[in-house]
Design a protein around this motif. Structure first.
Motif, short mmCIF file in Angstrom:
data_model
loop_
_atom_site.label_atom_id
_atom_site.label_comp_id
_atom_site.label_asym_id
_atom_site.label_seq_id
_atom_site.Cartn_x
_atom_site.Cartn_y
_atom_site.Cartn_z
N GLN A 66 1.76 3.56 -1.28
CA GLN A 66 1.39 2.95 -2.55
C GLN A 66 2.63 2.26 -3.10
O GLN A 66 3.64 2.91 -3.38
N GLU A 67 2.57 0.94 -3.21
CA GLU A 67 3.70 0.17 -3.72
C GLU A 67 3.40 -0.25 -5.16
O GLU A 67 2.26 -0.61 -5.48
N TYR A 68 4.42 -0.25 -6.00
CA TYR A 68 4.25 -0.47 -7.44
C TYR A 68 4.93 -1.78 -7.85
O TYR A 68 6.09 -2.02 -7.50
N TYR A 69 4.20 -2.61 -8.58
CA TYR A 69 4.69 -3.89 -9.04
C TYR A 69 4.41 -4.03 -10.53
O TYR A 69 3.51 -3.37 -11.08
N GLN A 70 5.17 -4.91 -11.18
CA GLN A 70 4.98 -5.16 -12.61
C GLN A 70 4.85 -6.67 -12.81
O GLN A 70 5.80 -7.41 -12.62
N PHE A 71 3.65 -7.12 -13.14
CA PHE A 71 3.40 -8.53 -13.42
C PHE A 71 2.36 -8.64 -14.52
O PHE A 71 1.49 -7.77 -14.66
N ALA A 72 2.44 -9.71 -15.28
CA ALA A 72 1.45 -10.02 -16.31
C ALA A 72 1.26 -8.86 -17.28
O ALA A 72 0.16 -8.63 -17.77
N GLY A 73 2.34 -8.13 -17.53
CA GLY A 73 2.28 -7.03 -18.47
C GLY A 73 1.57 -5.80 -17.97
O GLY A 73 1.26 -4.89 -18.75
N GLU A 74 1.30 -5.72 -16.67
CA GLU A 74 0.55 -4.60 -16.12
C GLU A 74 1.31 -3.99 -14.93
O GLU A 74 1.98 -4.69 -14.17
N LYS A 75 1.20 -2.69 -14.79
CA LYS A 75 1.67 -2.04 -13.57
C LYS A 75 0.56 -2.16 -12.53
O LYS A 75 -0.58 -1.80 -12.78
N ILE A 76 0.92 -2.67 -11.38
CA ILE A 76 -0.05 -2.91 -10.31
C ILE A 76 0.30 -2.01 -9.13
O ILE A 76 1.45 -1.97 -8.69
N VAL A 77 -0.69 -1.29 -8.64
CA VAL A 77 -0.50 -0.37 -7.52
C VAL A 77 -1.24 -0.94 -6.31
O VAL A 77 -2.46 -1.11 -6.35
N VAL A 78 -0.51 -1.22 -5.26
CA VAL A 78 -1.08 -1.86 -4.07
C VAL A 78 -0.95 -0.93 -2.88
O VAL A 78 0.15 -0.47 -2.55
N GLN A 79 -2.06 -0.67 -2.22
CA GLN A 79 -2.07 0.12 -1.00
C GLN A 79 -1.68 -0.77 0.18
O GLN A 79 -2.32 -1.79 0.43
N GLU A 80 -0.62 -0.38 0.88
CA GLU A 80 -0.11 -1.18 1.99
C GLU A 80 0.05 -0.32 3.24
O GLU A 80 0.15 0.90 3.16
N SER A 81 0.10 -1.00 4.38
CA SER A 81 0.39 -0.32 5.64
C SER A 81 1.14 -1.27 6.55
O SER A 81 0.71 -2.42 6.75
N ILE A 82 2.25 -0.81 7.12
CA ILE A 82 3.02 -1.68 8.01
C ILE A 82 2.38 -1.81 9.38
O ILE A 82 2.90 -2.50 10.25
N GLU A 83 1.21 -1.18 9.56
CA GLU A 83 0.51 -1.30 10.84
C GLU A 83 -0.20 -2.65 10.99
O GLU A 83 -0.72 -2.96 12.05
N SER A 84 -0.26 -3.43 9.92
CA SER A 84 -0.92 -4.73 9.98
C SER A 84 -0.17 -5.72 9.10
O SER A 84 0.19 -5.40 7.96
N TYR A 85 0.08 -6.92 9.63
CA TYR A 85 0.70 -7.97 8.82
C TYR A 85 -0.12 -8.23 7.56
O TYR A 85 0.41 -8.55 6.50
N GLY A 86 -1.45 -8.10 7.68
CA GLY A 86 -2.34 -8.39 6.57
C GLY A 86 -2.45 -7.27 5.56
O GLY A 86 -3.22 -7.39 4.61
N ALA A 87 -1.70 -6.19 5.74
CA ALA A 87 -1.75 -5.08 4.79
C ALA A 87 -0.40 -4.84 4.15
O ALA A 87 -0.12 -3.76 3.66
N VAL A 88 0.46 -5.87 4.16
CA VAL A 88 1.79 -5.77 3.58
C VAL A 88 1.99 -6.94 2.61
O VAL A 88 1.55 -8.06 2.87
N VAL A 89 2.65 -6.67 1.49
CA VAL A 89 3.02 -7.73 0.55
C VAL A 89 4.35 -8.32 1.02
O VAL A 89 5.36 -7.63 1.12
N TRP A 90 4.35 -9.62 1.30
CA TRP A 90 5.54 -10.31 1.80
C TRP A 90 6.26 -11.01 0.67
O TRP A 90 5.71 -11.19 -0.43
N PRO A 91 7.51 -11.44 0.87
CA PRO A 91 8.31 -12.01 -0.22
C PRO A 91 7.68 -13.21 -0.91
O PRO A 91 7.85 -13.39 -2.12
#
Length: 262
Positions: A66-91
Motif C-alpha cells: 500500500q503506497e501513500y500519496y498526497q495530492f489535491a488535498g487528499e491522502k491517496i492509498v494505492v495498491q501496487e505490486s512489483i510483479e507487473s509493470y502495470g501495477a506500479v506507479v512510475w515517476p
C-alpha cells in the motif's frame, strides 16, 4: 523500466507499508450518505449502481504494498505490486499529478471528459477525478482489476464523477470500443507509457485516434532510452508540441500535444 523507485524521486509520495488484496475496502472506513462512517468492505452500505461497476477482479499477485500519496488535498492509498509493470506507479505519473494539481484553474478539469491511456494502478485518474474530471481509465485486461480497486477506494465520496474503467489495447478495436461519433475527450492523459517496447507505433496511432479538434493530450515520461526520444520525434510530427515542465532529478518531462490538422 525501473523496478525500485525511491520516494524522493516521486513528488506526492508519503510513505510505504505492506498491504494485501484480500477483498474490497477492508482496511478503511467509507463515509456514508448520512455522514456516518461504516466498514469500507460492507457492500450493504454501497449503492447497487456502484456494486455493478465492480466487474474486474485484481490479479492474484504474491505480494502487494500500500503506497501513500498526497495530492489535491487528499491522502491517496494505492495498491501496487512489483510483479507487473502495470501495477506500479512510475515517476511520470507522480509528476503529472503534481502538474494537474498545480495548474487546476488553468486546465479547468471540472466536468472535463478525460481519458487516461495506460492508467496502471490509477494514481493519475484518481487525482483527475478528485479535481472534478469525468475520467475513463484504460489499460490492458490483466491490470484492470487492480486499477478498478484503487479508483473506487479513493474516489467514492471524494469525486463528483465516479471514474469508468475500460479495456484498451493500443491499436486494436478502437472504432468498435471508442467510436469517434460517440466519444469526445477534452483531455487525454498518459504517463510513462513510452519505454523500450515494441508497441510504440500502435501507441502513437491510438493517441492520434483518441484526439479530436480541441483535445489536449498531456504526456509525462521519464526519458530512459534512445527509443523514447525517437518516439518524441514522431510525436512532434503529428502533434503541435509544447514542453510544459521538466523534473531533472527524475528525468521526467511533461508535454502538451494538440493534433495537427490539414
Amino acid at each position: 523500466m525501473d523496478v525500485c523507485l525511491s520516494s524522493e524521486q516521486q513528488p506526492g509520495r508519503l510513505q510505504e507499508g505492506l498491504g494485501s488484496p484480500d477483498g474490497w475496502f477492508e482496511a478503511e472506513e467509507t463515509p456514508q450518505k448520512d455522514g456516518t462512517r461504516g466498514p469500507a468492505g460492507d457492500f450493504n452500505n454501497i449503492e447497487p449502481s456502484l456494486q455493478s461497476l465492480q466487474k474486474f477482479v485484481p490479479a492474484d499477485y504474491a505480494s502487494y504494498t500500500q503506497e501513500y500519496y498526497q495530492f489535491a488535498g487528499e491522502k491517496i492509498v494505492v495498491q501496487e505490486s512489483i510483479e507487473s509493470y502495470g501495477a506500479v506507479v512510475w515517476p511520470g505519473a507522480t509528476a503529472l499529478c503534481q502538474y494537474l494539481e498545480e495548474h487546476t484553474e488553468e486546465l479547468n478539469l471540472q466536468d472535463a471528459k478525460t481519458l487516461e491511456i495506460g492508467a496502471g494502478p490509477g494514481l493519475v485518474s484518481i487525482v483527475a477525478s478528485i479535481l472534478g474530471a469525468q475520467v475513463t481509465a484504460t489499460d490492458l485486461p490483466d491490470v484492470l482489476g487492480n486499477l478498478q480497486y484503487n479508483l473506487l477506494k479513493n474516489t467514492l465520496q471524494r469525486a463528483t464523477h465516479l471514474p469508468e474503467v475500460k479495456e484498451l489495447v493500443w491499436g486494436e478495436g478502437l472504432e468498435r470500443n471508442f467510436p469517434k461519433a460517440t466519444f469526445y475527450y477534452d483531455y487525454v492523459l498518459a504517463s510513462d507509457v513510452v519505454y523500450h517496447h515494441y508497441c510504440l507505433d500502435k501507441l502513437l496511432s491510438t493517441m492520434v485516434y483518441l484526439c479530436h479538434p480541441g483535445t489536449v493530450l498531456l504526456w509525462a515520461n521519464k526519458f530512459r532510452f534512445s527509443t523514447d526520444y525517437e518516439f518524441l520525434d514522431k510525436f512532434k510530427q503529428v502533434f503541435d508540441t509544447t514542453l510544459l515542465a521538466e523534473f531533472p532529478e527524475s528525468s521526467v518531462k511533461i508535454f502538451k500535444g494538440t493534433l495537427k490538422w490539414d
